[in-house]
Design an enzyme around this catalytic site. Sequence first.
Site, PDB file in Angstrom:
ATOM      1  N   GLY A  17       0.160  -4.583   0.761  1.00 56.39           N
ATOM      2  CA  GLY A  17      -0.238  -4.368  -0.221  1.00 56.39           C
ATOM      3  C   GLY A  17      -0.806  -5.831  -1.169  1.00 56.39           C
TER       4      GLY A  17
ATOM      5  N   GLU B 221      -1.263  -8.917  -0.373  1.00 53.89           N
ATOM      6  CA  GLU B 221      -2.536  -8.624  -0.412  1.00 53.89           C
ATOM      7  C   GLU B 221      -3.366  -8.699  -1.240  1.00 53.89           C
ATOM      8  OE1 GLU B 221      -2.063  -6.364   2.760  1.00 53.89           O
ATOM      9  OE2 GLU B 221      -3.434  -7.252   4.616  1.00 53.89           O
TER      10      GLU B 221
ATOM     11  N   GLU C  51       4.479  -4.822   6.895  1.00 56.83           N
ATOM     12  CA  GLU C  51       3.808  -4.224   7.604  1.00 56.83           C
ATOM     13  C   GLU C  51       4.776  -3.816   9.463  1.00 56.83           C
ATOM     14  OE1 GLU C  51       2.587  -6.847   6.111  1.00 56.83           O
ATOM     15  OE2 GLU C  51       0.933  -5.412   4.654  1.00 56.83           O
TER      16      GLU C  51
ATOM     17  N   ALA D 219       0.470  -0.832   0.212  1.00 54.59           N
ATOM     18  CA  ALA D 219       0.050   0.419  -0.017  1.00 54.59           C
ATOM     19  C   ALA D 219       0.665   0.973  -0.186  1.00 54.59           C
ATOM     20  CB  ALA D 219      -0.611  -0.032   1.718  1.00 54.59           C
TER      21      ALA D 219
HETATM   22  N1  CAA Z   1       4.467   3.409  -0.806  1.00 55.00           N
HETATM   23  C1  CAA Z   1       5.117   4.254  -1.105  1.00 55.00           C
HETATM   24  N2  CAA Z   1       5.905   4.589  -2.201  1.00 55.00           N
HETATM   25  C2  CAA Z   1       6.631   3.857  -2.302  1.00 55.00           C
HETATM   26  C3  CAA Z   1       6.774   2.015  -1.764  1.00 55.00           C
HETATM   27  C4  CAA Z   1       5.455   1.846  -0.644  1.00 55.00           C
HETATM   28  N3  CAA Z   1       5.219   0.876  -0.344  1.00 55.00           N
HETATM   29  N4  CAA Z   1       7.366   0.827  -2.521  1.00 55.00           N
HETATM   30  C5  CAA Z   1       9.006   1.880  -2.695  1.00 55.00           C
HETATM   31  N5  CAA Z   1       8.077   3.270  -3.085  1.00 55.00           N
HETATM   32  C6  CAA Z   1       8.852   4.413  -3.267  1.00 55.00           C
HETATM   33  C7  CAA Z   1      10.148   4.304  -3.083  1.00 55.00           C
HETATM   34  O1  CAA Z   1      10.311   5.758  -1.888  1.00 55.00           O
HETATM   35  C8  CAA Z   1      10.780   4.765  -4.068  1.00 55.00           C
HETATM   36  O2  CAA Z   1      10.308   6.922  -4.702  1.00 55.00           O
HETATM   37  P1  CAA Z   1      11.454   7.140  -4.725  1.00 55.00           P
HETATM   38  O3  CAA Z   1      12.412   7.394  -5.849  1.00 55.00           O
HETATM   39  O4  CAA Z   1      10.780   8.757  -4.762  1.00 55.00           O
HETATM   40  O5  CAA Z   1      11.787   7.870  -2.788  1.00 55.00           O
HETATM   41  C9  CAA Z   1      10.279   4.159  -5.244  1.00 55.00           C
HETATM   42  O6  CAA Z   1       8.909   3.780  -4.769  1.00 55.00           O
HETATM   43  C10 CAA Z   1      11.117   3.248  -5.965  1.00 55.00           C
HETATM   44  O7  CAA Z   1      12.135   2.383  -4.207  1.00 55.00           O
HETATM   45  P2  CAA Z   1      13.172   1.992  -3.519  1.00 55.00           P
HETATM   46  O8  CAA Z   1      13.702   3.175  -4.211  1.00 55.00           O
HETATM   47  O9  CAA Z   1      13.268   1.919  -2.529  1.00 55.00           O
HETATM   48  O10 CAA Z   1      13.247   1.759  -4.371  1.00 55.00           O
HETATM   49  P3  CAA Z   1      14.426  -0.096  -3.650  1.00 55.00           P
HETATM   50  O11 CAA Z   1      14.636  -0.997  -4.890  1.00 55.00           O
HETATM   51  O12 CAA Z   1      15.613   0.218  -3.159  1.00 55.00           O
HETATM   52  O13 CAA Z   1      14.077  -1.067  -3.155  1.00 55.00           O
HETATM   53  C11 CAA Z   1      11.868  -2.098  -1.545  1.00 55.00           C
HETATM   54  C12 CAA Z   1      12.447  -2.012  -3.405  1.00 55.00           C
HETATM   55  C13 CAA Z   1      12.827  -3.324  -1.223  1.00 55.00           C
HETATM   56  C14 CAA Z   1      10.538  -2.471  -2.299  1.00 55.00           C
HETATM   57  C15 CAA Z   1      11.697  -0.987  -1.151  1.00 55.00           C
HETATM   58  O14 CAA Z   1      10.866  -0.045  -2.079  1.00 55.00           O
HETATM   59  C16 CAA Z   1      10.659  -1.266   0.012  1.00 55.00           C
HETATM   60  O15 CAA Z   1      10.665  -1.658   0.379  1.00 55.00           O
HETATM   61  N6  CAA Z   1       8.845  -0.639  -0.205  1.00 55.00           N
HETATM   62  C17 CAA Z   1       8.928  -0.473   1.146  1.00 55.00           C
HETATM   63  C18 CAA Z   1       7.888  -1.854   0.989  1.00 55.00           C
HETATM   64  C19 CAA Z   1       6.879  -2.275   2.560  1.00 55.00           C
HETATM   65  O16 CAA Z   1       7.004  -1.713   3.684  1.00 55.00           O
HETATM   66  N7  CAA Z   1       5.320  -2.573   2.661  1.00 55.00           N
HETATM   67  C20 CAA Z   1       4.616  -2.582   3.378  1.00 55.00           C
HETATM   68  C21 CAA Z   1       3.464  -1.036   2.896  1.00 55.00           C
HETATM   69  S1  CAA Z   1       2.221  -1.068   3.814  1.00 55.00           S
HETATM   70  C22 CAA Z   1       0.922  -2.401   3.657  1.00 55.00           C
HETATM   71  O17 CAA Z   1       1.506  -2.367   2.341  1.00 55.00           O
HETATM   72  C23 CAA Z   1      -0.390  -2.005   4.536  1.00 55.00           C
HETATM   73  C24 CAA Z   1      -1.328  -3.282   3.918  1.00 55.00           C
HETATM   74  O18 CAA Z   1      -0.896  -4.246   4.411  1.00 55.00           O
HETATM   75  C25 CAA Z   1      -2.356  -2.354   3.357  1.00 55.00           C
END
Ligand code: CAA
Length: 267
Positions: A118, A121, A141, A75
């Site tokens: 998400g 999911e 999460e 998400a």
């Molecule tokens: N939300 C918003 N932006 C996101 C995102 C997310 N879940 N995942 C990645 N992005 C964005 C990053 O912020 C980045 O944007 P900027 O260039 O503007 O900074 C861009 O996408 C590229 O991401 P990375 O530079 O981080 O790419 P990476 O290759 O170094 O890493 C990754 C990849 C390991 C997937 C890392 O992006 C990451 O850990 N993302 C978050 C994963 C996460 O925690 N997901 C759970 C979200 S909460 C949820 O989903 C709640 C629910 O159950 C409903």
Amino acid sequence: MQWEKTFIEDLQWDTILVEKRKGVGVITLNRPQALNALNSQLIAEINQALDQFERDAEIGCMVLAGSEKAFAAGADIKEMAELNFPNIYFDDFFHLADRIAQRRKPLIAAVSGYALGGGCELALMCDFIYCADNAKFGLPEVTLGVIPGIGGTQRLTLALGKAKAMEMCLTARQMGALEAEQSGLVARVLPKEELLAYTLEAAEKIAQRSLTATMMIKESINRAFEVSLSEGLRFERRTFHSIFATVDQKEGMKAFVEKRPAQFKNQ
Ligand code: CAA
């Protein structure tokens, strides 16, 4: 049933790409700058496209795909960061996402790269998952101080059992493609270059079958997760009986006897 023809091309999509191919409705998540993170607009657009496909008599199966690097990285954390309890409680935040799982036509997820939070999911809401060999599934999460909110604790547990679901949610460990296949999370792992073609081929095959039978199979299998075995068996048996009222049942069996391919009409 009165189905209307749809005009997918009349709609504007900002966060997804939508196309129809040989009876298959394909939705490709398209927020590369955010690794396809699910914001409200993306979830709304997925639902609009699915609404269109569900009403479209030419569509017999639907596919949800992402990019090679990310099916969806969760998400949208940036959208959620400043939300507070009353807002999201009164808006019933993510209730629209649940609609994706309530579709009646079959929906296949083609997962390449990250399917986190998400994104995982979303894949779990589909009827089955094909994944590429670079796929990574996870529910991280807990690292953000929250819990899965689009069904992860429930559907991952149903798919993997308690031990792995608990471990993945509590430690945020990511699961690779081979383990996902061995654990029953995905139906098949493919080389990433072949994922989409393979998924579309399977979807086209499904789309050529009787949609009534296909939808009844989906409904019956999903019953297995909700009711007792005896109730599920009763549901399946009655559904099986009812399908003998369809033209497609006559055609399917007649075609077998006559040694020719069946021509299903969804009647
Ligand atoms: N939300 C918003 N932006 C996101 C995102 C997310 N879940 N995942 C990645 N992005 C964005 C990053 O912020 C980045 O944007 P900027 O260039 O503007 O900074 C861009 O996408 C590229 O991401 P990375 O530079 O981080 O790419 P990476 O290759 O170094 O890493 C990754 C990849 C390991 C997937 C890392 O992006 C990451 O850990 N993302 C978050 C994963 C996460 O925690 N997901 C759970 C979200 S909460 C949820 O989903 C709640 C629910 O159950 C409903």
